[in-house]
Scaffold this active site. Structure first.
Site, mmCIF file in Angstrom:
data_model
loop_
_atom_site.group_PDB
_atom_site.id
_atom_site.type_symbol
_atom_site.label_atom_id
_atom_site.label_comp_id
_atom_site.label_asym_id
_atom_site.label_seq_id
_atom_site.Cartn_x
_atom_site.Cartn_y
_atom_site.Cartn_z
ATOM 1 N N ASP A 138 0.812 -1.225 0.000
ATOM 2 C CA ASP A 138 0.000 0.000 0.000
ATOM 3 C C ASP A 138 0.848 1.279 0.000
ATOM 4 O O ASP A 138 0.342 2.355 -0.316
ATOM 5 C CB ASP A 138 -0.911 0.038 1.231
ATOM 6 C CG ASP A 138 -1.814 -1.180 1.323
ATOM 7 O OD1 ASP A 138 -2.130 -1.750 0.264
ATOM 8 O OD2 ASP A 138 -2.194 -1.560 2.442
ATOM 9 N N ARG A 173 -15.851 -0.183 -24.805
ATOM 10 C CA ARG A 173 -16.442 -0.229 -23.462
ATOM 11 C C ARG A 173 -15.724 0.678 -22.476
ATOM 12 O O ARG A 173 -14.602 1.117 -22.712
ATOM 13 C CB ARG A 173 -16.316 -1.651 -22.902
ATOM 14 C CG ARG A 173 -17.326 -2.614 -23.447
ATOM 15 C CD ARG A 173 -17.032 -4.014 -22.922
ATOM 16 N NE ARG A 173 -18.096 -4.924 -23.308
ATOM 17 C CZ ARG A 173 -17.976 -6.237 -23.328
ATOM 18 N NH1 ARG A 173 -16.839 -6.806 -23.000
ATOM 19 N NH2 ARG A 173 -18.991 -6.989 -23.678
ATOM 20 N N GLU A 233 -9.727 0.778 -3.749
ATOM 21 C CA GLU A 233 -10.764 0.120 -2.934
ATOM 22 C C GLU A 233 -11.318 1.037 -1.834
ATOM 23 O O GLU A 233 -12.444 0.868 -1.382
ATOM 24 C CB GLU A 233 -10.224 -1.180 -2.318
ATOM 25 C CG GLU A 233 -9.051 -0.970 -1.359
ATOM 26 C CD GLU A 233 -8.474 -2.265 -0.806
ATOM 27 O OE1 GLU A 233 -8.995 -3.355 -1.100
ATOM 28 O OE2 GLU A 233 -7.474 -2.169 -0.060
ATOM 29 N N ARG A 274 -17.790 -2.653 -17.776
ATOM 30 C CA ARG A 274 -17.445 -3.895 -17.077
ATOM 31 C C ARG A 274 -16.478 -3.593 -15.937
ATOM 32 O O ARG A 274 -15.675 -2.662 -16.020
ATOM 33 C CB ARG A 274 -16.758 -4.890 -18.026
ATOM 34 C CG ARG A 274 -17.639 -5.389 -19.157
ATOM 35 C CD ARG A 274 -18.681 -6.381 -18.653
ATOM 36 N NE ARG A 274 -19.394 -6.977 -19.767
ATOM 37 C CZ ARG A 274 -20.496 -6.465 -20.317
ATOM 38 N NH1 ARG A 274 -20.997 -5.332 -19.864
ATOM 39 N NH2 ARG A 274 -21.089 -7.094 -21.324
ATOM 40 N N HIS A 280 -5.901 -10.006 -4.902
ATOM 41 C CA HIS A 280 -4.608 -10.484 -4.396
ATOM 42 C C HIS A 280 -3.590 -10.777 -5.479
ATOM 43 O O HIS A 280 -2.439 -11.102 -5.157
ATOM 44 C CB HIS A 280 -4.829 -11.697 -3.494
ATOM 45 C CG HIS A 280 -5.487 -11.313 -2.202
ATOM 46 N ND1 HIS A 280 -6.839 -11.093 -2.119
ATOM 47 C CD2 HIS A 280 -4.972 -11.048 -0.985
ATOM 48 C CE1 HIS A 280 -7.131 -10.729 -0.880
ATOM 49 N NE2 HIS A 280 -6.025 -10.696 -0.176
ATOM 50 N N ARG A 283 -0.643 -8.830 -4.825
ATOM 51 C CA ARG A 283 0.241 -9.190 -3.715
ATOM 52 C C ARG A 283 1.146 -10.378 -4.047
ATOM 53 O O ARG A 283 2.103 -10.654 -3.312
ATOM 54 C CB ARG A 283 -0.606 -9.553 -2.486
ATOM 55 C CG ARG A 283 -1.285 -8.410 -1.808
ATOM 56 C CD ARG A 283 -0.807 -8.251 -0.393
ATOM 57 N NE ARG A 283 -1.060 -9.416 0.417
ATOM 58 C CZ ARG A 283 -2.116 -9.561 1.240
ATOM 59 N NH1 ARG A 283 -3.004 -8.592 1.347
ATOM 60 N NH2 ARG A 283 -2.260 -10.643 1.967
HETATM 61 O O1 F6P Z 1 -2.438 -3.995 3.300
HETATM 62 C C1 F6P Z 1 -2.273 -4.793 2.177
HETATM 63 C C2 F6P Z 1 -3.605 -5.230 1.627
HETATM 64 O O2 F6P Z 1 -3.371 -6.011 0.473
HETATM 65 C C3 F6P Z 1 -4.574 -4.088 1.338
HETATM 66 O O3 F6P Z 1 -4.264 -3.396 0.159
HETATM 67 C C4 F6P Z 1 -5.891 -4.829 1.322
HETATM 68 O O4 F6P Z 1 -6.961 -3.968 1.657
HETATM 69 C C5 F6P Z 1 -5.701 -5.870 2.389
HETATM 70 O O5 F6P Z 1 -4.304 -6.032 2.565
HETATM 71 C C6 F6P Z 1 -6.300 -7.206 2.070
HETATM 72 O O6 F6P Z 1 -6.129 -8.024 3.176
HETATM 73 P P1 F6P Z 1 -6.404 -9.574 3.181
HETATM 74 O O7 F6P Z 1 -5.267 -10.246 2.455
HETATM 75 O O8 F6P Z 1 -6.410 -9.924 4.619
HETATM 76 O O9 F6P Z 1 -7.692 -9.799 2.490
#
Ligand code: F6P
Length: 356
Positions: A138, A173, A233, A274, A280, A283
């Site tokens: 983040d 779109r 988000e 859409r 994730h 991540r």
């Molecule tokens: O803090 C990192 C993060 O990926 C945020 O961007 C997201 O809101 C949150 O963690 C999601 O958490 P979890 O993996 O517990 O769903």
């Protein structure tokens, strides 16, 4: 010297680069490294850990995630939400202290974000010797201009926008991409600019529905075939609320604004729209070169800080240098996007709308 290390909270690319950097630098000094499993939970008796040496960390830098495992739940939660503080129970802290004593560990490196570093600070204040290493996709931690994991998340957003662009063009779109970042809009801002977004909606700049619709209509009138919208988000309309998913465990997680924006834009402009929620994917996966470098630098710096006895400090990236700051400077408040940030101005200059 024997040092312990934990990777805590949500994982991110670059954690293994830190573990490798710490291990290599420590081995050069003749020190041992103990990696506790699943974040702070591994400190609870019976301790769960692995010895980290060059044979264990060989070849891990390019792997996403953390070989130690992590958790954003458990017994050590010191922060429960935006700005809300909780105290880790005294008996839990004492159990962790026993483990550290039994294993004759001189210092604990805590690799974590805002929540885990709040716990780290509590441990430091109750007599542990702690070094913090900032981590989060983040990029919302105070006292460091950059955390590793962020660049990899931004690269993922850019790649996704590239993919969405071609399908959006074919179908003429509006494509809405919801990205992570909690209450900070860094991922949306950086990812939106480098991925060629036309509209970026941030938590720090509440938007107006009609302004968003106008931006879409303007593009249509100018002959553009599609519109890409990136929505963080945590973004919210003026006079509106952030959007949350509520799960069966009573947890509230930011999310859902992407679908809301998609429906509103379709309703107001008549454009086929859409939504794609990146989730994730941001991540996971292999860290970018920047995150490998940052992770390696942060890990080796943490070992240097231990050698200097600078306990209670956190590795920090400032003006292209890896320095250190007190952990206390990094927690209890988030680093948010200033609506006058230079990149917001850059975005406006190339016609990106923030819906304000
Ligand atoms: O803090 C990192 C993060 O990926 C945020 O961007 C997201 O809101 C949150 O963690 C999601 O958490 P979890 O993996 O517990 O769903």
């Amino acid at each position: 010297m024997r040092i312990g290390i934990v990777t805590c909270g949500g994982d991110c690319p670059g954690l293994n680069a830190v573990l490798r950097g710490v291990t290599k630098a420590a081995e050069k000094l003749g020190w041992q490294v103990i990696g506790f499993l699943d974040g702070f939970e591994g400190l609870l008796p019976p301790a769960q850990y692995m010895v980290l040496d060059h044979t264990r960390t060989h070849g891990i830098m390019q792997q996403g995630g953390t070989i130690l495992g992590t958790t954003s739940r458990g017994h050590f939660i010191a922060k429960v939400g935006a700005g809300e503080k909780a105290q880790v129970p005294a008996e839990i802290i004492e159990k962790a202290r026993r483990t550290i004593g039994d294993l004759e560990i001189d210092c604990l490196i805590v690799v974590g974000g805002d929540g885990s570093l709040t716990t780290a600070l509590q441990l430091q204040e109750t007599g542990f010797s702690i070094i913090g290493v900032p981590k989060t996709i983040d990029n919302d931690l105070e006292a460091t201009s950059m955390t590793f994991g962020f660049d990899s998340a931004v690269a993922c957003v850019a790649d996704s926008l590239d993919r969405l662009h071609s399908t959006a063009m074919s179908h003429k779109r509006v494509m809405v991409l919801e990205v992570m970042g909690r209450h900070a809009g860094w991922i949306a801002l950086f990812g939106g600019i480098v991925g060629g977004a036309d509209i970026i909606l941030l938590p720090e700049i509440p938007f107006e529905w009609e302004k968003v619709a106008q931006a879409v209509r303007r593009r249509d009138a100018a002959g553009y075939k599609c519109t890409l919208i990136v929505v963080a988000e945590g973004a919210k309309p003026k006079d509106g609320q952030q959007s949350y998913h509520h799960n069966a465990d009573g947890e509230h997680r930011l999310g859902g604004i992407g679908e809301i924006v998609t429906a509103e834009v379709a309703g107001r402009t008549g454009k086929e729209s859409r939504c794609c929620v990146l989730g994730h994917l941001q991540r996971g996966g292999t860290p970018t070169t920047t995150d490998r470098l940052l992770g390696t630098q942060f890990g080796t710096k943490a070992v240097e800080l231990i050698a200097e006895g600078k306990f209670g400090s956190m590795v920090s990236y400032q003006n292209n240098e890896v320095l250190d700051v007190p952990i206390a400077d990094a927690v209890y408040r988030l680093k948010l996007v200033d609506p006058n940030h230079q990149l917001v101005k850059t975005a406006r200059k190339i016609g990106i709308s923030f819906g304000d």
